[in-house]
Design an enzyme around this catalytic site. Structure first.
Site, PDB file in Angstrom:
ATOM      1  N   ASP A  91       0.808  -1.220   0.000  1.00 31.01           N
ATOM      2  CA  ASP A  91       0.000   0.000   0.000  1.00 31.01           C
ATOM      3  C   ASP A  91       0.843   1.273   0.000  1.00 31.01           C
ATOM      4  OD1 ASP A  91      -2.441  -1.510   0.208  1.00 31.01           O
ATOM      5  OD2 ASP A  91      -1.938  -1.840   2.314  1.00 31.01           O
ATOM      6  N   GLU A 111       2.876  -0.998   4.589  1.00 31.78           N
ATOM      7  CA  GLU A 111       1.580  -1.603   4.287  1.00 31.78           C
ATOM      8  C   GLU A 111       0.548  -1.058   5.272  1.00 31.78           C
ATOM      9  OE1 GLU A 111      -0.404  -4.349   1.782  1.00 31.78           O
ATOM     10  OE2 GLU A 111       1.771  -4.434   1.976  1.00 31.78           O
ATOM     11  N   LYS A 113      -3.324  -1.700   6.975  1.00 34.45           N
ATOM     12  CA  LYS A 113      -4.443  -2.612   7.169  1.00 34.45           C
ATOM     13  C   LYS A 113      -5.456  -1.972   8.121  1.00 34.45           C
ATOM     14  CE  LYS A 113      -3.100  -5.758   4.425  1.00 34.45           C
ATOM     15  NZ  LYS A 113      -3.817  -5.890   3.146  1.00 34.45           N
TER      16      LYS A 113
END
Length: 282
Positions: A91, A111, A113
């Protein structure tokens, strides 16, 4: 009105899935975009902090590159590839530095989440579940997809003495303390951080060998057992433990802290560039 209709539609989809998230909702998308933007700013700050070094950003890494890196270590590795254009796209993307030998070395992978909207639902007085009779939504398993990218980057960096992978977590499935939420009618509800139907942190700490979260674990750990020496590549997992949103500056500071670790560890391979200006990485 359009935004309200979209929100209702997303909530309906989530209920239909009975807690197993099958949608990429707006909060998750916002979190992804913020991590991406923070990564771009981090690279610009690294350029200013280390003007003698060359950095680049890229959004993806191909499976072919990963296999080639493995084969350079041992020809038995990296032999299988079924989809020629297979790739991973963290990401926050990937930040790299060029060393004295013209090789690009990863210094940050980030990343995002987001999972668990229980705080928002309770604040709004919304009940969840198929029959709209639950206060909490049982957590899904979407975050387990994070392990794939972690494993792929670990393969690519198998030869390196560090692992600059950062996982930024947000949402009620990643709490580290109990929190009290005010309902619209003025009553309160306590979300217990260790509720097994909600908390998904234990499913992610497999990526850091159960070491502490909210900690820079970038430098690989070496452990010994049964006469073997084993190098551990641990992801650095960060969560807003009380359910808050991540601020951009907080993420940038963490990314910079992680990035400085490999720069220090590979400084011998950056020696020519650093000594031209008399600069030393501490």
């Amino acid at each position: 009105m359009k935004g309200k209709q979209q929100s209702d539609r997303l909530t309906a989809q989530q209920k239909a899935a009975d807690g197993v998230i099958g949608i990429f909702d707006e909060d998750a998308q916002r979190h992804d975009e913020e991590v991406h933007d923070a990564s771009i700013v981090t690279m610009e700050r690294l350029k200013k902090e280390f003007p003698m070094l060359t950095f680049r950003y890229r959004s993806e890494l191909s499976k072919q590159e990963i296999n080639e890196a493995l084969q350079r270590i041992d020809k038995r590795l990296g032999q299988t590839l079924f989809v020629p254009n297979a790739k991973i796209k963290p990401d926050g993307g990937i930040i790299e530095v060029k060393d004295d030998y013209g090789r690009w070395r990863i210094v940050v992978v980030s990343e995002a989440k987001y999972q668990g909207k229980d705080i928002e639902n309770i604040k709004a007085g919304r009940l969840v579940g198929k029959r709209n009779d639950q206060i909490l939504m049982a957590a899904g398993n979407a975050i387990e997809r994070a392990h794939k990218n972690i494993c792929e980057i670990a393969n690519f960096m198998l030869i390196e003495p560090y692992f600059p992978y950062i996982l930024f977590l947000e949402g009620s499935n990643f709490l580290t303390q109990d929190i009290t939420i005010m309902r619209p009618d003025g009553s309160t509800y306590i979300i217990a951080y260790n509720d097994g139907t909600l908390n998904r942190l234990d499913r992610l700490t497999a990526a850091n060998y159960g070491m502490p979260i909210n900690t820079n674990l970038c430098e690989n750990r070496s452990v010994s057992g049964n006469g073997l020496n084993i190098m551990l590549q641990a992801a650095s997992i960060y969560t807003q433990g009380a359910g808050e949103h991540w601020g951009s500056e907080d993420m940038i500071e963490i990314m910079l802290d992680i990035a400085r670790t490999p720069l220090r560890m590979i400084s011998k391979d950056l020696f020519q560039q650093l000594t031209k200006t008399g600069y030393h990485i501490i």
